[in-house]
Design an enzyme around this catalytic site. Structure first.
Site, PDB file in Angstrom:
ATOM      1  N   GLN A  78     -10.257  -0.544   7.734  1.00 36.86           N
ATOM      2  CA  GLN A  78     -11.644  -0.544   7.245  1.00 36.86           C
ATOM      3  C   GLN A  78     -12.535  -1.582   7.929  1.00 36.86           C
ATOM      4  O   GLN A  78     -13.693  -1.304   8.231  1.00 36.86           O
ATOM      5  CB  GLN A  78     -11.614  -0.806   5.732  1.00 36.86           C
TER       6      GLN A  78
ATOM      7  N   ASP B 170     -14.398   2.620   8.972  1.00 44.53           N
ATOM      8  CA  ASP B 170     -14.915   2.468   7.616  1.00 44.53           C
ATOM      9  C   ASP B 170     -15.504   3.830   7.245  1.00 44.53           C
ATOM     10  O   ASP B 170     -16.492   4.273   7.839  1.00 44.53           O
ATOM     11  CB  ASP B 170     -15.986   1.370   7.586  1.00 44.53           C
ATOM     12  N   VAL B 171     -14.908   4.504   6.271  1.00 48.29           N
ATOM     13  CA  VAL B 171     -15.279   5.891   5.996  1.00 48.29           C
ATOM     14  C   VAL B 171     -16.607   6.039   5.255  1.00 48.29           C
ATOM     15  O   VAL B 171     -17.036   7.163   4.992  1.00 48.29           O
ATOM     16  CB  VAL B 171     -14.173   6.636   5.204  1.00 48.29           C
TER      17      VAL B 171
ATOM     18  N   TYR C 219      -9.263   4.030 -16.453  1.00 43.05           N
ATOM     19  CA  TYR C 219      -9.312   4.607 -15.092  1.00 43.05           C
ATOM     20  C   TYR C 219     -10.745   5.053 -14.776  1.00 43.05           C
ATOM     21  O   TYR C 219     -11.173   5.080 -13.635  1.00 43.05           O
ATOM     22  CB  TYR C 219      -8.304   5.748 -14.957  1.00 43.05           C
TER      23      TYR C 219
ATOM     24  N   VAL D  55       1.601   2.653  -9.114  1.00 48.65           N
ATOM     25  CA  VAL D  55       2.372   1.593  -8.445  1.00 48.65           C
ATOM     26  C   VAL D  55       1.455   0.396  -8.221  1.00 48.65           C
ATOM     27  O   VAL D  55       0.247   0.554  -8.045  1.00 48.65           O
ATOM     28  CB  VAL D  55       2.967   2.042  -7.083  1.00 48.65           C
ATOM     29  N   LYS D  56       2.049  -0.788  -8.208  1.00 45.61           N
ATOM     30  CA  LYS D  56       1.226  -1.997  -8.109  1.00 45.61           C
ATOM     31  C   LYS D  56       0.763  -2.212  -6.663  1.00 45.61           C
ATOM     32  O   LYS D  56       1.537  -2.599  -5.799  1.00 45.61           O
ATOM     33  CB  LYS D  56       2.000  -3.213  -8.609  1.00 45.61           C
ATOM     34  N   THR D  57      -0.492  -1.932  -6.436  1.00 44.36           N
ATOM     35  CA  THR D  57      -1.104  -2.149  -5.120  1.00 44.36           C
ATOM     36  C   THR D  57      -2.400  -2.930  -5.354  1.00 44.36           C
ATOM     37  O   THR D  57      -2.819  -3.123  -6.499  1.00 44.36           O
ATOM     38  CB  THR D  57      -1.466  -0.811  -4.451  1.00 44.36           C
TER      39      THR D  57
ATOM     40  N   LYS E 200     -11.423  11.317  -8.526  1.00 45.26           N
ATOM     41  CA  LYS E 200     -10.171  12.015  -8.173  1.00 45.26           C
ATOM     42  C   LYS E 200     -10.269  13.511  -8.507  1.00 45.26           C
ATOM     43  O   LYS E 200      -9.675  14.341  -7.822  1.00 45.26           O
ATOM     44  CB  LYS E 200      -8.976  11.388  -8.899  1.00 45.26           C
TER      45      LYS E 200
ATOM     46  N   SER F 222       0.829  -1.216   0.000  1.00 43.30           N
ATOM     47  CA  SER F 222       0.000   0.000   0.000  1.00 43.30           C
ATOM     48  C   SER F 222       0.857   1.258   0.000  1.00 43.30           C
ATOM     49  O   SER F 222       1.904   1.305   0.669  1.00 43.30           O
ATOM     50  CB  SER F 222      -0.874   0.045   1.262  1.00 43.30           C
ATOM     51  N   ILE F 223       0.371   2.273  -0.701  1.00 39.39           N
ATOM     52  CA  ILE F 223       1.034   3.575  -0.653  1.00 39.39           C
ATOM     53  C   ILE F 223       1.076   4.069   0.799  1.00 39.39           C
ATOM     54  O   ILE F 223       2.074   4.611   1.254  1.00 39.39           O
ATOM     55  CB  ILE F 223       0.295   4.580  -1.569  1.00 39.39           C
TER      56      ILE F 223
END
Ligand code: NAD
Length: 252
Positions: A41, A63-64, A154, A190-192, A161, A20-21
């Site tokens: 979460q 959990d948002v 995307y 990045v691969k997440t 975003k 994760s970032i």
């Protein structure tokens, strides 16, 4: 070890695993002396975070998707740890059908869910988080270039975003008087786990890598280091801004 974030307490929201970032951020923040508190979460993520951090880092459920959860989480954080100095919001979600179906086919429920979790949540997190934040606090979220350009596949996430980035500007304006800053990092691909939800994500990652200035993808460590700077007092002049950490992909 650096001292940029000594005596600062930072909430990091959005660690799912080591890729994760947000995890890159945790490591960079700790490297600069910050005390880090993670939110997760659900129970499944709680179990994987426990394995990742052991007893070293406090974990708080959040959990948002419901405002009450966000309010409760920050109340609990204040009760247990007192005032905080910063927040990293590294959270996004869109269901598979919405992400894969193309924007034209996006249904209202899918649209609303993606906006709710990926963009609106920054507002609720900023509202409740800022209530327990010390002066010179800083909030950092994660965005992507697909907000500005129609990046293949995307789709809905690009729309979310774009809203997230507008939220950053208005929240920065609202919180400015209290000397709390709000910024976004526009990270390179990045691969997440989240990226694997995007159709043909391997192509996206490959294309993105080929467009960096040195042919190497940005790392979560590099993204984390920029987050550490944005959470530190070295960046008090920066607010409402989108900082690219993508090794030049947006330029080329
Ligand atoms: P990730 O899958 O590791 O992290 C996404 C996190 O969002 C997970 O921890 C998940 O639990 C959390 N989340 C989803 N719904 C939630 C909810 N309702 N409540 C609380 N948490 C919830 O993936 P990542 O790529 O590290 O994503 C972090 C952020 O970075 C996201 O905003 C993503 O859009 C953004 N980003 C990613 C990339 C990339 O290429 N990976 C590039 C730019 C921006």
């Amino acid at each position: 070890m650096g001292t940029l974030l000594e005596n600062k307490k930072i909430i990091v929201m959005g660690v799912a695993n080591k890729n994760s970032i947000a995890w890159g951020c945790v490591e960079a923040l700790q490297e600069q002396g910050a005390k880090v508190i993670l939110t997760y979460q659900n129970d499944r993520l709680h179990r994987s975070l426990e394995k990742l951090v052991g007893d070293d880092v406090p974990l708080v459920e959040c959990d948002v998707s419901e405002d009450e959860n966000v309010e409760k989480a920050f109340q609990q954080i204040e009760r247990d740890f007192g005032k905080i100095d910063g927040i990293i919001h590294a959270i996004a979600f869109a269901d598979k059908e919405t992400l894969e179906g193309g924007v034209l086919n996006t249904k209202k429920e899918g649209y609303n869910l993606a906006q709710d979790v990926s963009a609106y949540s920054l507002i609720s997190v900023s509202r409740y988080g800022s209530q327990i934040m010390a002066e010179k606090g800083s909030i950092v979220t994660m965005t992507y270039f697909g907000s500005e350009r129609a990046v293949p596949n995307y789709n809905m996430m690009g729309i979310a975003k774009a809203a997230l980035e507008a939220n950053v500007r208005y929240l920065a304006s609202d919180l400015g008087e209290r000397k709390i800053r709000v910024n976004a990092i526009s990270a390179g691909a990045v691969k997440t786990l989240a990226v694997t939800g995007i159709k043909h994500h391997r192509d996206l990652l490959k294309e993105s890598q080929s467009r960096t200035v040195d042919g190497e993808s940005v790392s979560t460590e590099e993204i984390g280091n920029t987050a550490a700077f944005l959470l530190s007092d070295m960046s008090t002049g920066i607010t409402g801004d989108i900082i690219y950490v993508d090794k030049g992909v947006h330029l080329i």
